[in-house]
Structures are given as structure tokens and as C-alpha cells.
Design a protein around this motif. Structure first.
Motif, PDB file in Angstrom:
ATOM      1  N   VAL B  28       0.833  -1.200   0.000  1.00  0.00           N
ATOM      2  CA  VAL B  28       0.000   0.000   0.000  1.00  0.00           C
ATOM      3  C   VAL B  28       0.872   1.256   0.000  1.00  0.00           C
ATOM      4  N   ALA B 352      -5.960  -6.208   5.907  1.00  0.00           N
ATOM      5  CA  ALA B 352      -5.915  -5.231   4.819  1.00  0.00           C
ATOM      6  C   ALA B 352      -6.183  -3.833   5.344  1.00  0.00           C
ATOM      7  N   GLY B 356      -3.444  -1.270   5.401  1.00  0.00           N
ATOM      8  CA  GLY B 356      -3.762  -0.200   4.478  1.00  0.00           C
ATOM      9  C   GLY B 356      -3.576   1.175   5.103  1.00  0.00           C
ATOM     10  N   LEU B 390      -7.815   2.089   0.632  1.00  0.00           N
ATOM     11  CA  LEU B 390      -8.244   1.023   1.534  1.00  0.00           C
ATOM     12  C   LEU B 390      -9.103   0.005   0.787  1.00  0.00           C
ATOM     13  N   ALA B 393      -6.878  -2.065  -1.272  1.00  0.00           N
ATOM     14  CA  ALA B 393      -6.116  -2.991  -0.422  1.00  0.00           C
ATOM     15  C   ALA B 393      -6.966  -4.201  -0.062  1.00  0.00           C
TER      16      ALA B 393
END
Lengths: 397, 421
Positions: B28, B352, B356, B390, B393
Motif C-alpha cells: 500500500v 488489509a 492499508g 483502503l 487494499a
């Protein structure tokens, strides 16, 4: 076939015990990959993609300078030659310049005088080679280029047709309807046929351009300026300036700092940005390889435990797994390199409309990097596994 | 139970979660930094391209023909019309005033200088060096120091309200003048504050403050032309259309795009009796260079996104594959395939989100560093980027784990129980 004699059997056993152990080593290496085809292929894929991306980026980084410099050549001349003390340049100056430049740039001669129109209005008339100017000054907006009239045709004064390129502002003054008009210079008259107009937003809009042959025949003044757009890095341009100065001692060679400095700034910053991006991407690709390979080695822990239980030394085990990782790394790197060259070529075609030359110099870097990353990703799990008793692993804990 | 499974998984397997989370955060980070750089690079390079010189010129509408060779003006001074200096600050009032990085007015005057007993006609160029102007409540500084940054001075820049001048280096050599000496021009004694090296026609001219040139010419407030340096959008077919032929909406769209043509039109609206056009040598080529560089960075950003997605997928796949035994155990205890898969997906989603947010923060910082070290300016991170990043991700983590999760839940639990995994 008869049974082997004891003598033959002993020799056979002796030869086998002294035989190279490499055949077993290689066999295990290859079988490991073949048996775990799925995992091996996914590891190879991760390796290959990472190497492809790294190759493409490095290729671009090395090549992008050359590509962008070509764009900057469209700004026109970056070297100007003028006769010292305002004199004209020698007659063979242009030929000399051509031989020095020799395919690494474009040169065009210029000369300007002030003539008078039929109404007595002063106007700047320039003589140049239209074919050369068309290549040198690509931003000129011209609706119709005159073709160069060969000198022999212009000898007949009666049928002298002097095609001219007229600046848009000058056109409104001398020939609003596009008809031929007269100019006079020191008593000599010339009838000019306006073939086309030129618009640049700069001084050219107020001038009239004749072919060099017509200009010299009318005014008797030889060109005193040659503009050169030299290609290559700043060092190449400076080198060319030196060679031009040596070839034509009667000329003063000056750089067009405006363009050279601007070009250096923009290219420098672009290159720095590209380097940052390339570094980030290679880092990410390495991470991809690292995690895949760590999983691959960890997956082999049962094989590792079996070999250790069978008596393999730590050195042999480390060597075996390192060799496996390195082989995977090298194979993936080579496959990835080929794919990466293809990607870089595609980017070159799509973005620059030019071929990106595959830089073989990138291959050793990518190869070395891949092997380094794979070895690194193998060392960690192996050292971890080495600490555990093989029986623990074999029991499934 | 579901929540407890997920919570315990995070609590007990911190190391494994940390590794996977770090991979996601790194992916990320790279994605955020690259997207931030890619969206801003156009503007940054555009500003760098302004160092090549002004791309627009404003001239009087009814001007007569220029007669100029090598920087020497041969037109009689009484000929031609002038723009008014008082109108110049209005340039900062046009629609695209934020895109104007600078402007410099020019007033060439032919003067005679004496040297070695001879009189020579020389051009004295009046302009702004670094003049402070105000328009409304806006204060700004503009002049050749902004529009022509390649000028080099040996000595000092003249003040815009003084009687100091610069002499071009070729002229200085001929006249035998040096910085700090005086020069007699048109009956005035002027102080030479510096020698100018511009690499162009100005090297054979005297460059003076505009007010001085106006005094010598005897036309206060007169300006011959104005060179304007503006950040423009590369010209396309739409830009070249005749604005007079466009209807309301289309015209608005054209007017509100910073094409060289629309900015030129706005300049003529600001300065009465003027015409403005692009200086093709600069304006045409910078569009091409900008397009190439933007295209290149865009493609590289795509490559970065791909590499990040692969790295995240690889890390997640490895992390899940290591836990096949756990999956087998859960299935042997009676959990259905969907239940097991959803536990893993929930873990993946949490990883994530955490990775993220972490990655976005580091990526933004990285983008700032790149902006400062290369361009000495900020790279702006649009806040709307966070939810987008996000979401990406989470999607990439899901996609990366999906194949591994599917394979893991389809395994026969017997293998896990026997310890053969």
C-alpha cells in the motif's frame, strides 16, 4: 548374459563409491521441482514476474534520457555559429558544419537584411534553406512550403520566380491578397511570389523568407549565421561545439543556454522521479519473491528433516537448499528478463512511438539481484529449520 | 464464536500476522506514493518547463511591422502603437490567474552610445526585473527574473525604480565597460550595475528598468509587448477551434481549460487594444514533452500497482498455505467450508485495513519526501485517496487470498489429523 564375477562386482562398487556425488545432487534438485510442480511453477512465476518488472523498469530508466532528449530537439537549435565581428561565414562553412554534425543533428544557414517594399516601408528579408529549416524549426506553422529553386533556373532575370515564405504580419502589409510584390535592396529590385505564410508568434511573423540561392543572387550577402540542433547529452553538445570551433576558425560558436539549461533541469528531475519509482517497484517485486520463496522452502521441511535424519551434514543441507533457491532464481530471472525486455519495448512503442533498445547490461544486474533475493529468502527459513530436531518435523508438529 | 476465532488468531499468531501485515503495508505504501506522484507530476514538470521561457506574447492590436535584426530595432520610434503599463496588473485578474507564473513587459528604445570616438546605435531594452505589483488585495513580484531564469549577471541586478542598467556582455566588450562603471546614454549618465550574459540578442543590448526606458523615449506608461509565462494544458483539436464558433456550454468548457489559446483570449480581455498569441517555439514543444513524461509515469504507476498486488497476493497465499493443518482441524471438528473460508476472509479484511492505514501514512510521507527532494514543493495527497486505497487494499488482499483459501478448505481433513501436512 552371465552373472558378474566377484572381480567385476568389486570394481563396480569401487567405481560407484568414488563416482561424483553431483549426479545424486542434481537428481534430487530436479525431482523436488518435478514432484511439486504446482508450487514450483508458482514460485517460478513469482520470480519471473518480479524479474520482468525489474528488467522493464531498469531498461526504461537507462533509455528514457535518450528518448526525452529527442523530444527536446524539437525546440530547435541549441548551437549558433556567427561570423566573428559580424562578418559573413566562409562559403564552405555549411559544408564543414554538415561534416562535423554528420547525422547527430540538423544545421540551417540564415542571413537577414532590411529591404524596402514598393511603398518604401522597411521590412526584414531573410535567406535560408527551406528544406533544412523545415526539419530544424518544426514549430513553424506553414501552410505551403516553397521548394528550393536551383540557381541555374534563377539566372534568367525575365522569368525570375522567387518563391517566398511570408510571415503572417508581413503578409498583411506587403501582399494582403497574395499577389506577387516587389522589394528593393540598395537599388536592386526583386519580384517575390508569396507561396505560403509562416506563423510562430515571434520575430518570424514580420519577415519574408527567400531561398538562400535567390537571396544571395539578389543581395550578394552571404549567410553570417548557422543554427545547429545537436542531439545527445550536454557533454556531446559541448564536444560538438569544440569541433565546430576547430573546423571553422572564423566562426564564433555559442550555445543557446535558454534551451540547454531548461532541458537539463526537466530531464534531471524526471530522471530522479523515475529512479525513486524504479527503486520502489524493485523493492516491492523483491518482497513478492521473498514471501513466495520463504513459503516454498518452509514447505520442504519434511524433505529437510528426512535428509537430516539420514545423516546429511548441515553444510550439505544448506548447500542443497541454497542451490535450489539459486537455480529457481536464475531460471526465473532469465525468463523474466526476456518478458521484461518485451514489456519495455511495448512501453517504448506505446508512449514514445520509438523502439526501446534492449539493454543487455541490465541482465547481469537482474540476474545477480534475483539470485541474491532468492538466497536471502532461503537462508532465513533454513536457519530456522536447522534449529529444530528432525523428529519434531517428521511427527508433524 | 466467529469473533473469538478471529481475535484469537490475531492474538496467538502475532508473528505470522505481522509478516503478512507488513507485506500489505509495504504494498500500500508503494501504491499510495506512486499514485500521489503520478497525479501531481504533470503540474510539477509543467512548472519546470516554464524555465525555458515565456510561452505567450501580448502585442498592441494595431501594431505596425517589426523591423528587427539580431536585437537591433530599426523601426522609427514614432512608428507603432503601445500598450499601457497601467493595464498590466490586470493580468493577475484573469480566470486563469493562478496559472500565470510571471510576465515581463518590453520597451525597446534605440539610443546612441559613444565609444572610441564613434557613435553607435544600440537598443536599450526597458523591462521589469523583479517588480512588486498589486492587483486588488494581491501582492506579487514579476519580471525577467521569473520569465528568463537563464540570465546570468556579473555584478548586481538593477532596482526597478533606479537609473541603474545592465549591459549585455558582447556590447560591454565592445564598449570596454565593466560592472560598477558609468555609461553616458542620451544625455544621461547611467550606472552599470552588472554585465548580462543571456545567450541571446540581449547580450548586445542595454537592459534597463522600464521607467527609465519610458523616460528616454518620452512616452510614460508605454509598453511595446508583454511576455507571459503560463502553465498550460497541451493543445489538442478542441483547443484549436475558433471560440467565436462555439455555443455557450462548449465555449465555457474551452474557456475553463488552460489551453494556450484560451489564456491568450483572456489576456486580450484584460489588456485593452491588444492581441495575444502563443510563442510556438515554447508552447508547442512543451505540450509534447509534458505528454510523454506524464504517459511514462502513468505506465510506471501501473507497473507499481501490479507489483504491489502481486506482492500482497504472494504474502497472503504463503501465510494461508502455512495454516493448512489448522484448516484441516477446523473441518474435522465439523466446520463447514464456508465457515472456515469466512474466518480467513475476515482475517484478511482486518489485515488489509490495518496494513492499508499504515501503508497510506507511510506512502504519504514518502510522497512528501520525493516531492521535497526532487521538486522542492509539496505533493498534494487528496484525502479522497484514503478510502480508495483502503478499498483497493481489501480487494487485492481478498483476491490474493482467494485461491489459497479455496485450495486450503478443499483439502481432506484426514491429512491434517495424520500430521502429513
Amino acid at each position: 548374459m552371465s552373472a558378474p564375477t566377484p572381480h567385476q562386482a568389486r570394481d563396480l562398487a569401487a567405481s560407484r563409491s568414488h563416482g561424483p556425488h553431483t549426479s545424486m545432487f542434481l537428481r534430487m534438485l530436479v525431482r523436488a521441482a518435478v514432484l511439486r510442480r504446482g508450487r514450483a511453477i508458482s514460485a517460478l512465476f513469482a520470480m519471473g514476474v518480479a524479474a520482468a518488472v525489474a528488467t522493464a523498469m531498469l531498461n526504461l530508466y537507462v533509455d528514457v534520457q535518450a528518448k526525452l532528449r529527442r523530444e527536446f530537439r524539437n525546440y530547435g537549435a541549441n548551437i549558433i555559429l556567427v561570423g566573428k565581428n559580424g562578418d559573413s561565414l566562409p562559403a564552405d562553412a555549411l559544408a564543414q558544419v554538415d561534416s562535423v554534425v554528420a547525422g547527430h543533428g540538423i544545421a540551417a544557414p540564415f542571413e537577414m537584411i532590411v529591404a524596402r517594399t514598393a511603398e518604401g516601408q522597411p521590412i526584414v528579408v531573410a535567406g535560408t534553406d527551406f528544406n533544412r529549416v523545415r526539419q530544424l524549426d518544426k514549430w513553424w506553422s506553414v501552410n505551403q512550403w516553397p521548394t528550393n529553386v536551383p540557381t541555374s533556373r534563377a539566372q534568367d532575370a525575365r522569368e525570375m520566380e522567387n518563391p517566398a515564405l511570408v510571415g503572417v504580419r508581413a503578409m498583411a502589409v506587403v501582399s494582403p491578397k497574395g499577389l506577387p510584390f516587389d522589394l528593393s535592396f540598395h537599388g536592386r529590385r526583386l519580384t517575390v511570389v508569396p507561396t505560403g505564410t509562416v506563423q510562430t508568434g515571434a520575430a518570424e511573423d514580420s519577415r519574408i523568407y527567400l531561398s538562400l540561392a535567390d537571396f544571395v543572387a539578389w543581395t550578394g550577402v552571404q549567410p553570417s549565421t548557422i543554427e545547429v540542433a545537436a542531439s545527445g547529452s550536454p557533454e556531446d553538445v559541448v564536444g560538438m561545439m569544440k569541433r565546430l570551433g576547430q573546423a571553422i576558425p572564423a566562426a564564433q560558436v555559442r550555445p543557446v543556454r535558454q534551451i540547454m539549461e531548461g532541458e537539463a533541469r526537466v530531464l534531471g528531475k524526471t530522471r530522479a522521479t523515475l529512479l525513486a519509482a524504479v527503486a520502489l517497484i524493485i523493492l516491492t517485486a523483491s518482497l513478492c519473491v521473498l514471501s513466495t520463496l520463504m513459503g516454498w522452502v518452509f514447505d520442504r521441511r519434511r524433505d529437510f528433516a528426512i535428509m537430516k535424519a539420514l545423516g546429511a551434514s548441515t553444510r550439505l543441507l544448506n548447500g542443497f537448499f541454497a542451490a535450489e533457491a539459486a537455480a529457481l532464481g536464475a531460471t526465473g530471472a532469465i525468463l523474466g528478463f526476456l518478458a521484461g525486455v518485451g514489456i519495455a519495448a511495448w512501453i517504448g512503442r506505446v508512449n514514445f512511438h520509438a523502439t526501446v533498445v534492449p539493454r543487455l547490461s541490465v541482465l547481469p544486474v537482474v540476474l545477480a539481484g534475483s539470485i541474491a533475493v532468492t538466497l536471502l529468502s532461503a537462508i532465513l527459513p533454513i536457519s530456522l529449520l536447522g534449529r529444530i530436531e528432525p523428529s519434531v518435523i517428521l511427527r508433524g508438529e | 464464536m466467529f469473533v473469538r476465532l478471529v481475535y484469537e488468531s490475531f492474538r496467538r499468531q502475532k508473528r505470522r500476522k505481522l509478516l503478512a501485515g507488513t507485506a500489505i503495508a509495504l504494498g500500500v505504501t508503494v501504491t499510495t506514493a506512486m499514485i500521489a506522484v503520478a497525479t501531481d507530476i504533470g503540474d510539477k514538470i509543467n512548472r519546470e518547463l516554464r524555465t525555458i521561457g515565456a510561452n505567450l506574447v501580448v502585442t498592441p492590436q494595431d501594431d505596425s511591422l517589426d523591423v528587427e535584426i539580431g536585437g537591433v530595432n530599426l523601426k522609427p520610434p514614432s512608428d507603432g502603437t503601445y500598450l499601457s503599463e497601467a493595464d498590466l496588473p490586470k493580468i493577475k485578474g484573469i480566470f486563469w490567474h493562478n496559472n500565470i507564473t510571471g510576465f515581463a513587459p518590453i520597451l525597446p528604445v534605440t539610443v546612441s552610445v559613444e565609444h572610441s570616438g564613434k557613435r553607435e546605435d544600440v537598443t536599450l531594452l526597458g523591462t521589469y526585473f523583479s517588480k512588486r505589483l498589486s492587483y486588488g488585495t494581491d501582492q506579487f513580484t514579476t519580471g525577467v527574473r521569473s520569465t528568463d531564469p537563464w540570465w546570468r549577471i556579473e555584478g548586481a541586478w538593477p532596482d526597478d525604480n533606479s537609473q541603474d542598467v545592465l549591459i549585455g556582455e558582447r556590447l560591454a566588450q565592445r564598449l570596454g565597460e565593466k560592472a560598477g562603471e558609468t555609461l553616458t546614454v542620451a544625455g544621461r549618465t547611467l550606472h552599470v550595475s552588472g554585465i548580462l550574459s543571456a545567450g541571446g540578442a540581449e547580450d548586445g543590448q542595454i537592459v534597463a528598468p522600464l521607467s527609465l526606458a519610458q523616460q528616454i523615449l518620452g512616452k510614460p506608461g508605454a509598453v511595446r509587448r508583454v511576455f507571459v509565462s503560463a502553465l498550460t494544458k497541451p493543445e489538442d483539436a478542441f483547443a484549436r477551434r475558433d471560440p467565436k464558433s462555439m455555443s455557450g456550454d462548449v465555449y465555457d468548457r474551452w474557456y475553463c481549460s488552460p489551453y494556450p489559446q484560451s489564456i491568450a483570449l483572456q489576456l486580450t480581455e484584460a489588456i485593452p487594444h491588444s492581441r495575444a498569441e502563443q510563442i510556438r517555439q515554447v508552447a508547442q514543444n512543451e505540450g509534447a514533452v509534458l505528454t510523454r513524461i506524464e504517459g511514462l509515469i502513468f505506465l510506471i504507476t501501473l507497473a507499481a500497482l501490479l507489483a504491489s498486488a502481486l506482492a500482497v497476493s504472494a504474502a497472503m497465499a504463503t501465510a494461508i498455505f502455512e495454516r493448512r493443518a489448522e484448516v484441516g482441524l477446523m473441518k474435522a471438528l465439523g466446520a463447514g467450508r464456508l465457515a472456515v473460508a469466512s474466518v480467513f476472509f475476515a482475517e484478511a479484511a482486518l489485515l488489509a485495513l490495518m496494513g492499508g492505514i499504515m501503508g497510506f501514512a507511510v506512502g504519504s510521507w514518502l510522497a512528501h519526501q520525493i516531492g521535497h527532494s526532487i521538486f522542492n514543493s509539496n505533493i498534494s495527497i487528496p484525502p479522497v485517496l484514503l478510502p480508495v486505497i483502503l478499498a483497493i487494499a481489501v480487494i487485492v488482499t481478498f483476491a490474493g487470498s482467494a485461491a489459497a483459501i479455496r485450495k486450503a478448505v478443499n483439502l481432506d481433513p484426514v491429512f491434517a489429523l495424520r500430521g502429513e501436512l
